[in-house]
Design a protein around this motif. Structure first.
Motif, PDB file in Angstrom:
ATOM      1  N   THR A 126       0.831  -1.209   0.000  1.00  0.00           N
ATOM      2  CA  THR A 126       0.000   0.000   0.000  1.00  0.00           C
ATOM      3  C   THR A 126       0.864   1.256   0.000  1.00  0.00           C
ATOM      4  O   THR A 126       0.658   2.179  -0.795  1.00  0.00           O
ATOM      5  CB  THR A 126      -0.937   0.004   1.215  1.00  0.00           C
ATOM      6  OG1 THR A 126      -1.803  -1.134   1.154  1.00  0.00           O
ATOM      7  CG2 THR A 126      -1.780   1.270   1.233  1.00  0.00           C
ATOM      8  N   GLN A 172      -7.851   4.700  -3.847  1.00  0.00           N
ATOM      9  CA  GLN A 172      -9.001   4.859  -2.980  1.00  0.00           C
ATOM     10  C   GLN A 172     -10.138   5.587  -3.672  1.00  0.00           C
ATOM     11  O   GLN A 172     -11.315   5.326  -3.410  1.00  0.00           O
ATOM     12  CB  GLN A 172      -8.612   5.605  -1.704  1.00  0.00           C
ATOM     13  CG  GLN A 172      -9.738   5.669  -0.676  1.00  0.00           C
ATOM     14  CD  GLN A 172      -9.293   6.256   0.648  1.00  0.00           C
ATOM     15  OE1 GLN A 172      -8.244   6.875   0.736  1.00  0.00           O
ATOM     16  NE2 GLN A 172     -10.090   6.068   1.689  1.00  0.00           N
ATOM     17  N   ASN A 221     -15.596  -4.569   0.614  1.00  0.00           N
ATOM     18  CA  ASN A 221     -14.138  -4.641   0.559  1.00  0.00           C
ATOM     19  C   ASN A 221     -13.585  -5.584   1.617  1.00  0.00           C
ATOM     20  O   ASN A 221     -12.640  -6.344   1.362  1.00  0.00           O
ATOM     21  CB  ASN A 221     -13.527  -3.253   0.722  1.00  0.00           C
ATOM     22  CG  ASN A 221     -13.597  -2.433  -0.562  1.00  0.00           C
ATOM     23  OD1 ASN A 221     -14.072  -2.913  -1.584  1.00  0.00           O
ATOM     24  ND2 ASN A 221     -13.145  -1.195  -0.508  1.00  0.00           N
ATOM     25  N   GLN A 232      -7.251  -0.066  -2.985  1.00  0.00           N
ATOM     26  CA  GLN A 232      -8.073   0.633  -1.998  1.00  0.00           C
ATOM     27  C   GLN A 232      -9.371   1.172  -2.580  1.00  0.00           C
ATOM     28  O   GLN A 232     -10.102   1.890  -1.910  1.00  0.00           O
ATOM     29  CB  GLN A 232      -7.272   1.799  -1.404  1.00  0.00           C
ATOM     30  CG  GLN A 232      -5.975   1.385  -0.743  1.00  0.00           C
ATOM     31  CD  GLN A 232      -5.232   2.578  -0.175  1.00  0.00           C
ATOM     32  OE1 GLN A 232      -5.677   3.215   0.761  1.00  0.00           O
ATOM     33  NE2 GLN A 232      -4.103   2.892  -0.773  1.00  0.00           N
TER      34      GLN A 232
END
Length: 440
Positions: free
Chosen positions: A151, A301, A375, A413
């Motif tokens: 990440t 994201q 998720n 994400q």
């Protein structure tokens, strides 16, 4: 792990260089491997040497994507060897090495019925150390995956640009194709199956461009342009305001593909090759008509996605997205056995709505509770899946596949569209059995 691959790994360590021969056939996989090669070079403070073989003809024929414009991409981690006199001989040396084993494979198939391993006949090397510490890993470990902190690595941008000569040429072609220099635009790619001649009957990986017209209009009515990506085998678009059917223009080229993807405001695609080029340039994206819950999930994201609708012949109803990770894994199509399921494309309204959702979000936007719930379910399902073998009997291929997928799982994400999740869950709760029509 073969001697040749061990030699390249050893040589790379001696030279302080990550040596990579990326996938020569699938342009998307090639882009993905170059991106992760750059991440490896950055974290190890090395340079990346990308070697692309030359096409083979005759009985040794190997259809390559041959996008050598990738070799001119500029980054601080680019090896200077790619600009030296020695680079062409190196590429030819690699080409001849694999040509030799392709010739041997032809003989062994004909005389003995034995096919040599792809590691010998497909010019690829270096992938074995992109996602794992060494290519001789015997076991899969989440501790190893976590140590990479994927990440954080993928949140830190890698500055990649075209060469000055490429940029100059691209700006001229942009003008010639009618795309204003100050216009914001979106790249749109809808896989149809013509490039690989795989108009699959299941409909899992392909889609219909006409279903995207309302999404296109949603962009253009806001002042944006849409550049349709792809190749000349695709269905031509009708004349539409501020829309360029790029595959059918004189500007179409491997270099221009890279320029357009790099410069677009965001990319709309599906599970198909050039999606990974958008990832290479770290572009915002919408991934729609997805046929897999594990592969190609929206990475950033702010990125959004849409699953295709899957009808279960056994259950006589459409599946909720929340059911996808709980079913038997079937590779690209997610489901096994595939013949028990039907894939239905996202509707024009769903595609328009997810574009509007993406463009209308406020600056302080956050995932909805339903998005977070899915998720979490996806991550748990994928973690369980990756604890089992993908390639029984071939430890090298198994470790490579599982560590590669784990890097994506740990880094992505994004989320499915909030409106899409709400509508599909509502339909699932209110209709225990359904016809095959999404209008019901």
């Amino acid at each position: 792990m073969l001697i040749f691959h061990r030699f390249l790994e050893w040589l790379g360590k001696r030279l302080g260089t990550v040596i990579l021969i990326p996938h020569p056939i699938a342009i998307g996989t090639c882009g993905e491997e170059i991106y992760f090669g750059l991440l490896k070079a950055r974290r190890e403070k090395k340079k990346l040497l990308v070697i692309l073989p030359y096409p083979l003809s005759g009985r040794l024929h190997l259809q390559l994507h041959n996008n050598r414009a990738l070799l001119e991409l500029q980054t601080e981690y680019r090896s200077r060897l790619q600009d030296s006199f020695w680079y062409v001989p190196i590429c030819w040396g690699v080409t001849l090495y694999f040509a030799f084993f392709r010739a041997i494979s032809i003989v062994t198939i004909r005389l003995l019925g034995i096919t040599l391993r792809e590691q010998l006949t497909i010019p690829m090397a270096g992938q074995e150390v992109l996602w794992q510490p060494k290519g001789t890993m015997k076991n899969f470990s989440w501790d190893v995956v976590s140590a990479y902190d994927w990440t954080a690595q993928m949140e830190a941008p890698v500055d990649i640009s075209l060469s000055e000569s490429q940029q100059k040429q691209a700006r001229i072609l942009r003008r010639d194709m009618g795309l204003p220099a100050d216009a914001w635009f979106v790249c749109l790619h809808v896989r149809e199956g013509g490039y690989y001649s795989d108009h699959d009957s299941s409909g899992s990986r392909n889609a219909t461009i006409a279903n995207y017209f309302e999404a296109i209009k949603e962009i253009t009515r806001r002042g944006g342009w849409v550049v349709r990506m792809g190749d000349a085998s695709m269905t031509r678009l009708p004349q539409m305001e501020r829309v360029i059917d790029y595959p059918f223009t004189a500007a179409k080229s491997a270099m221009m593909d890279l320029y357009l993807i790099k410069e677009c405001r965001f990319y709309i695609g599906m599970l198909s090759g050039i999606l990974d080029l958008a990832m290479l340039f770290q572009r915002p994206m919408l991934v729609v008509n997805m046929c897999s819950w594990l592969l190609a999930f929206p990475p950033k994201q702010s990125d959004l996605g849409l699953f295709k609708h899957v009808y279960s012949k056994k259950l006589k109803r459409f599946l909720s997205p929340f059911e996808w990770p709980q079913l038997a894994w079937g590779g690209h199509s997610s489901f096994s056995p595939e013949e028990e399921y039907e894939f239905h494309e996202n509707t024009p309204e769903e595609l328009r709505a997810v574009v509007a959702e993406y463009l209308d979000r406020p600056e302080n936007w956050k995932h909805s509770p339903l998005q977070k719930e899915f998720n979490a379910l996806r991550i748990n399902g994928a973690r369980e899946l990756l604890c089992s073998e993908f390639n029984p009997g071939d430890n090298f291929a198994d470790m490579l596949a599982r560590y590669r997928l784990a890097s994506r799982l740990e880094s992505v994400q994004g989320a499915l569209g909030a409106g899409f999740l709400e509508r599909t869950q509502e339909r699932h709760m209110n209709a225990p059995t359904q016809t095959r029509s999404l209008a019901n």
